[in-house]
Design an enzyme around this catalytic site. Structure first.
Site, PDB file in Angstrom:
ATOM      1  N   TYR A 117      -9.198  -3.247 -11.204  1.00 49.73           N
ATOM      2  CA  TYR A 117      -9.020  -1.861 -10.777  1.00 49.73           C
ATOM      3  C   TYR A 117      -7.590  -1.379 -10.969  1.00 49.73           C
ATOM      4  CZ  TYR A 117      -6.984  -3.346  -6.281  1.00 49.73           C
ATOM      5  OH  TYR A 117      -6.180  -3.873  -5.311  1.00 49.73           O
TER       6      TYR A 117
ATOM      7  N   GLU B  89     -26.628  14.528  -2.829  1.00 44.72           N
ATOM      8  CA  GLU B  89     -27.999  14.687  -2.338  1.00 44.72           C
ATOM      9  C   GLU B  89     -28.957  13.717  -3.016  1.00 44.72           C
ATOM     10  OE1 GLU B  89     -30.282  18.285  -3.656  1.00 44.72           O
ATOM     11  OE2 GLU B  89     -28.390  18.809  -4.634  1.00 44.72           O
TER      12      GLU B  89
ATOM     13  N   HIS C 141     -27.815  20.968  -0.686  1.00 52.55           N
ATOM     14  CA  HIS C 141     -27.984  21.396  -2.078  1.00 52.55           C
ATOM     15  C   HIS C 141     -27.138  22.637  -2.377  1.00 52.55           C
ATOM     16  CE1 HIS C 141     -30.123  21.845  -5.873  1.00 52.55           C
ATOM     17  NE2 HIS C 141     -30.253  23.139  -5.610  1.00 52.55           N
TER      18      HIS C 141
ATOM     19  N   CYS D 187       0.809  -1.210   0.000  1.00 48.51           N
ATOM     20  CA  CYS D 187       0.000   0.000   0.000  1.00 48.51           C
ATOM     21  C   CYS D 187       0.846   1.265   0.000  1.00 48.51           C
ATOM     22  CB  CYS D 187      -0.936   0.012   1.204  1.00 48.51           C
ATOM     23  SG  CYS D 187      -1.967   1.490   1.285  1.00 48.51           S
TER      24      CYS D 187
ATOM     25  N   LYS E  87       0.005   5.418  -6.092  1.00 47.02           N
ATOM     26  CA  LYS E  87      -1.005   5.403  -7.149  1.00 47.02           C
ATOM     27  C   LYS E  87      -1.930   6.607  -7.040  1.00 47.02           C
ATOM     28  CE  LYS E  87      -4.664   3.341  -6.183  1.00 47.02           C
ATOM     29  NZ  LYS E  87      -5.571   2.280  -5.692  1.00 47.02           N
TER      30      LYS E  87
ATOM     31  N   GLU F  42      -6.891   1.836 -13.315  1.00 55.07           N
ATOM     32  CA  GLU F  42      -6.276   3.019 -12.704  1.00 55.07           C
ATOM     33  C   GLU F  42      -4.964   3.378 -13.387  1.00 55.07           C
ATOM     34  OE1 GLU F  42      -8.063   2.694  -8.162  1.00 55.07           O
ATOM     35  OE2 GLU F  42      -6.156   1.734  -8.633  1.00 55.07           O
TER      36      GLU F  42
ATOM     37  N   CYS G 288      -1.438   1.815  -2.988  1.00 59.30           N
ATOM     38  CA  CYS G 288      -2.438   2.859  -2.765  1.00 59.30           C
ATOM     39  C   CYS G 288      -1.871   4.274  -2.759  1.00 59.30           C
ATOM     40  CB  CYS G 288      -3.150   2.628  -1.435  1.00 59.30           C
ATOM     41  SG  CYS G 288      -3.530   0.909  -1.055  1.00 59.30           S
TER      42      CYS G 288
END
Length: 465
Positions: A179, A442, A437, A43, A51, A183, A48
């Protein structure tokens, strides 16, 4: 029997470091840890963290395009300087590695910067020939990239190599549709590389919600990646200073570099597990129970080496639970059933928690609340990019079974949505939440009617009974 340590940890990644720190620092255990590479594991060093920083770097071109849409005439990203970025990246990874090492030392963990293998149920051998004994051994050796097993594959790179490149390839092939492949293709295309991605399936990100997969597949092509589906490389060969690739559809193409992102396998080979009787699954993963205990009572395993859920936060939680259970007098298990995850594409990420629509439909009746729309920010700049929000609801209990988001900062949104969903929130709980908002998120609390309903068919004989 007297042991050198209460716990010996093999592997200095996220899971192993957390287990060692908690066992020693909070519970007073005598702990040692061996790491043959850099502290921090996949990682921090080759996953992670670097990356995500590269994802940030790759967004400049799209940001400049959006700025022009907002009236910033002549906005340009300029030329990306890989050497400057890489120097800063290397410095940051070194900083994090030193923090990991310092935190272990502060907790009282003895560190061995060398490879360790298992001799027997309570003994490990270090690379320098030293042997150490421990009442408990924890294996947290992680996983390693897998190669596809085709002729010439040695000419290609693996995902780890991307962070070590001295220069960026002008034309690159990414192999895979998971993934990591998606990525990396996103990163390289964003940094100016001519990027081709091939995947054997009809949509990337197998295992994610199909609607999100379709949107992600479309986006990869729209950001300039030459995405070729239903095809895979079958051979690589050297062609002057390039690599010639033959594909399953009999086509050929040349590249400056080929990167395989075709999955990862548990890093158990050569650990000496054959000396212990620890059960291994067919793919090499260490078999463990709900307490992360192997078939040998004194040996435990956490993280990717067990191939349960291969995510850094999961490994950390498993390591912490192990330490609390064995040394803290507080038995804790890790629930692997409801875990959020995200894929950091650009401009829109994919994020999810819980069941996909396909899984929910196979499970039984489900109401699908979903909406697809153009978000305000990019729409104003002239983009046709779409956002998707989806909630899957059990019509009987009203409980939210899954949430799927495709959009900007989807990873940030799913982290917050994961809290109520993990707590067992119902659709009524979401409906009772006041919207903020204007935001994209939302939509998660304003969808009132299902977009579609899936109902399990009643067998004919049951219907006529």
């Amino acid at each position: 029997m007297s042991f050198d340590y209460d716990l010996f940890v093999i592997g200095g990644g996220s899971g192993g470091v957390r287990a060692a720190r908690i066992a020693a620092g909070e519970h007073g255990a005598r702990v040692a840890l061996a790491e043959e590479s850099r502290m921090g594991g996949t990682c921090v060093i080759r996953g992670c963290v670097p990356k995500k920083l590269m994802i940030f770097a790759s967004q400049a071109g799209l940001m400049a395009e959006e700025m022009r849409g907002y009236g910033w005439e002549g906005a340009q990203a300029g030329r990306f300087d890989w050497e400057v970025f890489k120097q800063k990246l290397d410095a940051e990874l070194t900083r994090l590695e030193l923090i990991y090492t310092a935190n272990l030392t502060k907790s009282g963990v003895e560190i061995f910067h060398q490879r360790a293998t298992i001799v027997d149920h309570h003994t490990v051998a270090l690379a320098d020939g030293t042997r150490k004994t421990a009442k408990h051994i924890l294996i947290a050796a992680g996983g390693r990239p897998a190669l596809p097993g085709i002729p010439g594959e040695e000419l290609g790179l693996i995902s780890d190599d991307l962070f070590l490149l001295e220069s960026l390839p002008r034309r690159v092939l990414l192999v895979g549709g998971g993934y990591i492949a998606c990525e990396f293709a996103t990163i390289l295309a964003g940094l100016g590389c001519e990027t081709v991605q091939v995947y054997r399936g009809d949509a990337v990100l197998r295992g994610f919600d199909r609607q999100a997969r379709d949107l992600a597949t479309l986006q990869l092509s729209e950001v300039g990646i030459d995405l070729r589906l239903n095809v895979t490389p079958i051979a690589l060969e050297r062609a002057a200073d390039r690599i010639a690739v033959t594909f399953s559809d009999n086509s050929r193409d040349d590249f400056d570099a080929v990167i395989f992102a075709t999955g990862r396998t548990p890093h158990t080979k050569g650990l000496g597990l054959e000396n212990t009787g620890v059960h291994l699954d067919p793919n090499g993963a260490i078999g463990v129970d709900e307490w992360s205990q192997t078939s040998v009572p004194s040996i435990f395993a956490v993280g990717d080496v067990t191939d349960r859920v291969n995510l850094t936060p999961v490994a950390i939680r498993e390591g912490h639970a192990f330490a609390d259970t064995i040394f803290g007098g507080r038995a804790r298990k890790v629930d692997h059933t409801t875990i959020a995850s995200a894929v950091y594409l650009r401009p829109h990420e994919v994020a999810q928690i819980g069941l996909t629509e396909e899984q929910a439909q196979a499970r039984g009746d489900v109401d699908v609340y979903a909406t697809v729309f153009r978000p305000m920010r990019s729409m104003f700049a002239g983009s046709n990019a779409k956002v998707m929000m989806k909630l899957l609801v059990d019509p009987e209990s009203d409980r939210v079974l899954g949430c799927h988001i495709f959009g900007p900062d989807a990873g940030e949104m799913i982290q917050l949505a994961a809290i109520p969903i993990t707590m067992g929130a119902t659709k009524a709980d979401f409906d009772a939440t006041m919207a903020v908002h204007p935001t994209a998120a939302e939509e998660l609390v304003t969808m009132r009617q299902p977009a579609r309903r899936h109902r399990r068919a009643i067998p004919a004989q049951a219907a006529t009974a």
